[in-house]
Every structure is written in C-alpha cells, then in structure tokens.
Design an enzyme around this catalytic site. Sequence first.
Site, PDB file in Angstrom:
ATOM      1  N   LYS A  41     -27.971  29.198  32.068  1.00  0.00           N
ATOM      2  CA  LYS A  41     -28.563  28.050  31.361  1.00  0.00           C
ATOM      3  C   LYS A  41     -28.630  26.805  32.250  1.00  0.00           C
ATOM      4  O   LYS A  41     -27.703  26.513  32.989  1.00  0.00           O
ATOM      5  CB  LYS A  41     -27.719  27.789  30.101  1.00  0.00           C
ATOM      6  CG  LYS A  41     -28.152  26.648  29.233  1.00  0.00           C
ATOM      7  CD  LYS A  41     -29.596  26.708  28.827  1.00  0.00           C
ATOM      8  CE  LYS A  41     -29.978  27.990  28.115  1.00  0.00           C
ATOM      9  NZ  LYS A  41     -31.455  28.154  27.975  1.00  0.00           N
ATOM     10  N   ASP A  59     -27.540  34.978  32.901  1.00  0.00           N
ATOM     11  CA  ASP A  59     -28.729  35.669  32.385  1.00  0.00           C
ATOM     12  C   ASP A  59     -29.281  36.676  33.376  1.00  0.00           C
ATOM     13  O   ASP A  59     -30.018  37.594  33.009  1.00  0.00           O
ATOM     14  CB  ASP A  59     -29.815  34.664  32.023  1.00  0.00           C
ATOM     15  CG  ASP A  59     -29.453  33.956  30.741  1.00  0.00           C
ATOM     16  OD1 ASP A  59     -28.667  32.991  30.797  1.00  0.00           O
ATOM     17  OD2 ASP A  59     -29.923  34.384  29.680  1.00  0.00           O
ATOM     18  N   ARG A 115     -30.511  35.093  20.725  1.00  0.00           N
ATOM     19  CA  ARG A 115     -30.579  34.533  22.079  1.00  0.00           C
ATOM     20  C   ARG A 115     -29.327  34.979  22.830  1.00  0.00           C
ATOM     21  O   ARG A 115     -28.409  35.539  22.248  1.00  0.00           O
ATOM     22  CB  ARG A 115     -30.719  33.003  22.033  1.00  0.00           C
ATOM     23  CG  ARG A 115     -29.868  32.374  20.927  1.00  0.00           C
ATOM     24  CD  ARG A 115     -29.401  31.018  21.265  1.00  0.00           C
ATOM     25  NE  ARG A 115     -28.587  31.044  22.459  1.00  0.00           N
ATOM     26  CZ  ARG A 115     -27.319  31.452  22.509  1.00  0.00           C
ATOM     27  NH1 ARG A 115     -26.696  31.878  21.417  1.00  0.00           N
ATOM     28  NH2 ARG A 115     -26.651  31.448  23.644  1.00  0.00           N
ATOM     29  N   GLY A 116     -29.311  34.660  24.144  1.00  0.00           N
ATOM     30  CA  GLY A 116     -28.222  35.161  24.975  1.00  0.00           C
ATOM     31  C   GLY A 116     -28.662  36.497  25.558  1.00  0.00           C
ATOM     32  O   GLY A 116     -29.199  37.354  24.837  1.00  0.00           O
ATOM     33  N   ALA A 117     -28.437  36.647  26.852  1.00  0.00           N
ATOM     34  CA  ALA A 117     -29.004  37.803  27.556  1.00  0.00           C
ATOM     35  C   ALA A 117     -28.637  39.166  26.926  1.00  0.00           C
ATOM     36  O   ALA A 117     -29.532  39.980  26.652  1.00  0.00           O
ATOM     37  CB  ALA A 117     -28.590  37.748  29.029  1.00  0.00           C
ATOM     38  N   ARG A 158     -39.338  36.657  26.960  1.00  0.00           N
ATOM     39  CA  ARG A 158     -38.490  35.720  27.720  1.00  0.00           C
ATOM     40  C   ARG A 158     -38.306  36.292  29.129  1.00  0.00           C
ATOM     41  O   ARG A 158     -37.789  37.402  29.283  1.00  0.00           O
ATOM     42  CB  ARG A 158     -37.131  35.500  27.029  1.00  0.00           C
ATOM     43  CG  ARG A 158     -37.264  34.780  25.685  1.00  0.00           C
ATOM     44  CD  ARG A 158     -35.953  34.188  25.221  1.00  0.00           C
ATOM     45  NE  ARG A 158     -35.596  32.982  25.955  1.00  0.00           N
ATOM     46  CZ  ARG A 158     -34.416  32.361  25.824  1.00  0.00           C
ATOM     47  NH1 ARG A 158     -33.498  32.839  25.004  1.00  0.00           N
ATOM     48  NH2 ARG A 158     -34.157  31.274  26.511  1.00  0.00           N
TER      49      ARG A 158
END
Length: 367
Positions: A254, A243, A53-55, A90
Amino acid sequence: MKIDGTHYRSLWWNSEKGVLEIIDQRWLPHDFRVIPVVTMQDFADAIYQMRVRGAPLIGATAAYGMALAMAEDPSDGNMDAAWDFLEKTRPTAINLRWALDRCRAALRPLSLADRAAAALTLAHEIADEDVEINRRIGENGLALIREIAAGKPAGEPVRVLTHCNAGWLATVDWGTATSPMYHAHDAGLPLHVWVDETRPRNQGALTSWELGQHGLPHTYITDNAGGHLMQHGMVDMVITGTDRTTRRGDVCNKIGTYLKALAAHDNGVPFYVALPSPTIDWSVSDGVAEIPIEEREAQEVTHVQGLTDTGDIGTVRVTPDGTGGGNPAFDVTPNRLVTGLITERGVCDASESGLAALFPDYAQAAE
Ligand code: MRU
C-alpha cells in the site's frame, strides 16, 4: 477471527443458497454488512470496488469467480474469458493472477462435465490454504516479537507499527502482518500497535476495528506520524503486508509503505514484511521497474467517507472544487530496506538467495 464473539472468515460458501458470501468492507468499521456475490459482474465489482480487498482475499475471491464461470459454462473459451475479466480488475496484487492461473491449470485437463465441481472444490482449497499459511506466518512472526519482548523490562509492551490493513479482513483469516500480533497477544505478550491511517481509503480504520475486536491495544495515527514516533524511540518494529514481492525481495505494498521503510532504516527500527508464498512473483526481480502500480480514481483522494453526527455513513469533499487528485495505490520498498520476510516456512532475508532457500520448489519451477 471474532466479531462480537462470533467466529467469521472474510468470505464463506453458503451451501444452502449455493452462493459465495462476503463482508462488504466498504462500510466498515461503521456498519457490518454481508452480501452475496451472485454474477460474474458482482465478482468483478466486489474486487474493483474493494468490497473485498487485500491481496490474499482478492485471490480467494477470484477462485470462487472461476467456480461460478465453470458452473455457467465450463468451456475453454469461457474459462479464458473469466480469467481475462477478473484479472483486469486490480493490476498490482499478484495473488489475483496466481489464483486464476492455478484454477486454469487445474481445470483445463478435466472433462467439461467435471469442471464445475472441481472448480468449487479448488476455491475452497485455496481459501483453506490461505488460513493455514497465515496461521504459520503468525507462529513464525511470534518468535520475532518474543525476542524483542525478551529485551524489554517485564510487562512493557512491544510497540509494533503497521500500515494499511494486512489483517484478517485482507485474507480469509488471521491476516498476514496481524497474525504475529494476534499470536503474541494470545500468548500473553504485552503489545501495543501503532495503526497508520492509510489515506486515501483509511484501511487503518479496518485494522483498528479488527484489533479492537480481538482486545489488542492500539492507537490510530496519521500517516505522517510514524517517522516522528521512530525518532523518539517509540516503535520497536514495523510489520506490513505485501501485494507482490519480487524474487529478489522487493516489496510492493500500500502507498506509503516505502516512506515507513525509509524512516525505519534511518532510525534502526527493524522493518519486517509478512509474506505468504502466493504473493511472490517469481517472474519479476526489480520491483520499481517491473511491478504495475494501480492508479485509482481521484475521488478517493479528494473525498473522505465517514460516520456523520447523525449516525449515517457519508462522504465529504476535502479539496477545493476543481482540484484534481492523484491516486497511486501502491509503492515499492526495495529489498535493502527490509529486515526480513516472515513467510509460512520461516523468516528469511529479503534477497533472491533468502527466498530461494525457503522456497526451492517454487524458485526452480519458475526458472
Ligand atoms: O488496496 P488494498 O486495501 O487491497 O491494499 C491492501 C494492502 O496493501 C495490504 O497490505 C496487502 O494486500 C497485504 S494483505 C495481507
């Protein structure tokens, strides 16, 4: 970054097995599990289920997914199918589409025979570039922390608040928001980090784990505590990740980031966003109107995962039976609330002119 003294990236290529390996972040901070990502479905699951996860990390993972697709079938049709399959996992973090677009543009002109090897080389390049970009963000953010430290009595820590995990787990290494913190700590500047819990997935626990591994003093706080701390002069600066940032500097990050920016603005606390250039979406301007916000499963809100007294990782429901949960995963902070963007090329205003001055090449290419 180090885990129990050993250097790790958040993903790596296992050349003996010919497979990508990742840290399965669903079990952190309680259990450190490394898993291989073998099939295209594994790649999509890893991204959607937030094993990665995390851009920036999502982008790098997608590049390895494209490499797998090219090893299986290097045709144009399969390249497009892999792009579609991975891109829909996503919707908000632009790095996913950025990486897939970059792979497709580089691979399309090549012969079928050359595509698999070139795709893997490109995935390695994207991962390595991410590390270097974040290292530079750290150096540029360090200068800001130094300035604040210079205005404080010697030895008093600079108190930084951060939201979510924009740490090395969210990138290939260093993190974005955390990179200035790690650089400051390594340079001997006293620092204390307020870590927002970040419901519903509690990414603050990941940030706390990282900071702890690096020996960086920190305190885990509820999402609602930040405004209170700012009112009482207990926060010197906020640094978050992003993001997707629009060409005029609106920042999508977030869920809850916007509220922190409002509180920072009201209390005169500088609000910085660490921004690697692949996270800029030059095709959009008004973040609130134009950025798609991922809506995730209600169960992430109605239930909470943690370590039970018996030492197992378990899930409990916190809501009454039958209560539904709403779960928008990101929000947009308008540029007027952002003090500055910390990029790999320097710090700029959150504005179209600020970003275009630092990235004239990308801004022009997008016109
Ligand atoms: O839903 P997540 O955990 O993928 O969201 C991550 C964030 O919002 C981060 O702040 C953002 O990706 C920046 S990561 C360097």
